[in-house]
Design a protein around this motif. Structure first.
Motif, PDB file in Angstrom:
ATOM      1  N   UNK A   1      23.621  36.346  41.642  1.00 13.94           N
ATOM      2  CA  UNK A   1      23.587  36.607  42.917  1.00 13.94           C
ATOM      3  C   UNK A   1      22.704  35.175  43.892  1.00 13.94           C
ATOM      4  N   UNK A   2      23.341  35.033  44.873  1.00 13.17           N
ATOM      5  CA  UNK A   2      22.726  33.970  45.519  1.00 13.17           C
ATOM      6  C   UNK A   2      22.191  34.626  47.006  1.00 13.17           C
ATOM      7  N   UNK A   3      21.213  33.927  47.498  1.00 10.48           N
ATOM      8  CA  UNK A   3      20.594  34.214  48.729  1.00 10.48           C
ATOM      9  C   UNK A   3      21.362  33.531  49.802  1.00 10.48           C
ATOM     10  N   UNK A   4      21.920  34.219  50.902  1.00  8.95           N
ATOM     11  CA  UNK A   4      22.490  33.713  52.028  1.00  8.95           C
ATOM     12  C   UNK A   4      21.507  33.658  53.310  1.00  8.95           C
ATOM     13  N   UNK A   5      21.920  32.639  54.170  1.00 13.04           N
ATOM     14  CA  UNK A   5      21.031  32.152  55.275  1.00 13.04           C
ATOM     15  C   UNK A   5      20.588  33.613  56.086  1.00 13.04           C
ATOM     16  N   UNK A   6      21.296  34.739  56.368  1.00 13.42           N
ATOM     17  CA  UNK A   6      20.736  35.798  56.949  1.00 13.42           C
ATOM     18  C   UNK A   6      19.869  36.339  56.202  1.00 13.42           C
ATOM     19  N   UNK A   7      19.925  36.611  54.685  1.00 11.52           N
ATOM     20  CA  UNK A   7      18.906  37.274  54.175  1.00 11.52           C
ATOM     21  C   UNK A   7      17.690  36.422  53.966  1.00 11.52           C
ATOM     22  N   UNK A   8      17.731  35.125  53.987  1.00 11.15           N
ATOM     23  CA  UNK A   8      16.591  34.293  53.876  1.00 11.15           C
ATOM     24  C   UNK A   8      15.902  34.534  55.142  1.00 11.15           C
ATOM     25  N   UNK A   9      16.647  34.467  56.175  1.00 13.04           N
ATOM     26  CA  UNK A   9      15.707  34.648  57.482  1.00 13.04           C
ATOM     27  C   UNK A   9      15.261  36.119  57.555  1.00 13.04           C
ATOM     28  N   UNK A  10      15.796  37.021  57.017  1.00 14.57           N
ATOM     29  CA  UNK A  10      15.272  38.461  57.137  1.00 14.57           C
ATOM     30  C   UNK A  10      13.928  38.578  56.383  1.00 14.57           C
ATOM     31  N   UNK A  11      13.875  38.078  55.271  1.00 14.03           N
ATOM     32  CA  UNK A  11      12.872  38.173  54.230  1.00 14.03           C
ATOM     33  C   UNK A  11      11.730  37.214  54.815  1.00 14.03           C
TER      34      UNK A  11
ATOM     35  N   UNK B   1      24.747  46.942  48.982  1.00 15.10           N
ATOM     36  CA  UNK B   1      24.091  47.218  50.373  1.00 15.10           C
ATOM     37  C   UNK B   1      23.847  45.787  50.979  1.00 15.10           C
ATOM     38  N   UNK B   2      23.261  44.877  50.290  1.00 16.08           N
ATOM     39  CA  UNK B   2      22.878  43.563  50.805  1.00 16.08           C
ATOM     40  C   UNK B   2      24.165  42.475  51.003  1.00 16.08           C
ATOM     41  N   UNK B   3      25.090  42.729  50.156  1.00 12.74           N
ATOM     42  CA  UNK B   3      26.337  41.993  50.145  1.00 12.74           C
ATOM     43  C   UNK B   3      27.135  42.369  51.578  1.00 12.74           C
ATOM     44  N   UNK B   4      27.161  43.686  51.489  1.00  7.32           N
ATOM     45  CA  UNK B   4      27.982  44.000  52.734  1.00  7.32           C
ATOM     46  C   UNK B   4      27.284  43.721  54.053  1.00  7.32           C
ATOM     47  N   UNK B   5      26.093  43.384  54.199  1.00  3.49           N
ATOM     48  CA  UNK B   5      25.250  43.003  55.511  1.00  3.49           C
ATOM     49  C   UNK B   5      25.288  41.534  55.372  1.00  3.49           C
ATOM     50  N   UNK B   6      25.926  40.914  54.316  1.00  3.03           N
ATOM     51  CA  UNK B   6      26.014  39.426  54.510  1.00  3.03           C
ATOM     52  C   UNK B   6      24.862  38.537  54.302  1.00  3.03           C
ATOM     53  N   UNK B   7      23.910  39.118  53.473  1.00  4.20           N
ATOM     54  CA  UNK B   7      22.604  38.744  52.974  1.00  4.20           C
ATOM     55  C   UNK B   7      22.542  38.005  51.725  1.00  4.20           C
ATOM     56  N   UNK B   8      23.619  38.434  50.872  1.00  5.79           N
ATOM     57  CA  UNK B   8      23.748  37.763  49.179  1.00  5.79           C
ATOM     58  C   UNK B   8      25.100  37.762  48.919  1.00  5.79           C
ATOM     59  N   UNK B   9      25.292  36.836  48.039  1.00  4.91           N
ATOM     60  CA  UNK B   9      26.715  37.007  47.532  1.00  4.91           C
ATOM     61  C   UNK B   9      26.500  36.957  46.033  1.00  4.91           C
ATOM     62  N   UNK B  10      27.627  37.511  45.402  1.00  5.78           N
ATOM     63  CA  UNK B  10      27.382  37.881  44.163  1.00  5.78           C
ATOM     64  C   UNK B  10      28.842  37.122  43.296  1.00  5.78           C
ATOM     65  N   UNK B  11      28.900  36.172  42.474  1.00 10.27           N
ATOM     66  CA  UNK B  11      29.872  35.520  42.000  1.00 10.27           C
ATOM     67  C   UNK B  11      29.625  35.667  40.329  1.00 10.27           C
ATOM     68  N   UNK B  12      30.763  35.778  39.628  1.00  7.63           N
ATOM     69  CA  UNK B  12      30.653  35.737  38.028  1.00  7.63           C
ATOM     70  C   UNK B  12      30.201  33.901  37.728  1.00  7.63           C
ATOM     71  N   UNK B  13      29.315  34.027  36.732  1.00  5.86           N
ATOM     72  CA  UNK B  13      28.741  32.921  36.180  1.00  5.86           C
ATOM     73  C   UNK B  13      29.865  31.965  35.674  1.00  5.86           C
TER      74      UNK B  13
END
Length: 137
Positions: A91-101, A70-82
């Protein structure tokens, strides 16, 4: 208090009332859901594995996967393989997620800052001291 049983019963009843108030239920729901994940990532200041997030938040991996999707779909986090281990998803926090929290935490602070007018400085210190004791019990 007449006895330990009465104290325990009264404490339990007060905690139930506190935790089940509509405002507090909404607050606690935020802790374990999307806002909880965003808060963990903000505090971590670096990508976290899905497993670390699940463990930290005491959420089963399936529920964590739903939250992250859900968070990825909203552009708030990004998931990548290590890059070190393909089995690990970071899981990385993106700027929209940072601002929301950050905004959500400000709302919570405003709500609970009203307690500054209810308690004296000594009472606030004592309340925090007693709650810390309760949490370690």
């Amino acid at each position: 208090m007449e006895d330990k049983k009465e104290f325990g019963e009264e404490l339990f009843n007060l905690l139930v009332r506190l935790l089940n108030s509509p405002d507090n239920r909404q607050f606690f729901n935020n802790i374990r859901g999307e806002n909880g994940v965003l808060w963990c990532l903000l505090n971590a200041e670096k990508p976290m594995s899905v497993g670390q997030l699940s463990e930290m938040m005491k959420v089963v991996p399936g529920r964590m996967a739903d939250i992250l999707k859900s968070l990825e779909k909203k552009g708030m986090v990004e998931r990548k393989k290590s890059p070190l281990d393909n089995r690990v998803v970071l899981v990385s926090l993106l700027e929209p997620g940072k601002q929301k929290i950050i905004n959500r935490r400000r709302q919570i602070q405003v709500k609970y800052n009203g307690l500054n007018d209810v308690f004296s400085d000594e009472e606030k210190a004592e309340l925090l001291r007693l709650l810390n004791i309760l949490l370690t019990y």
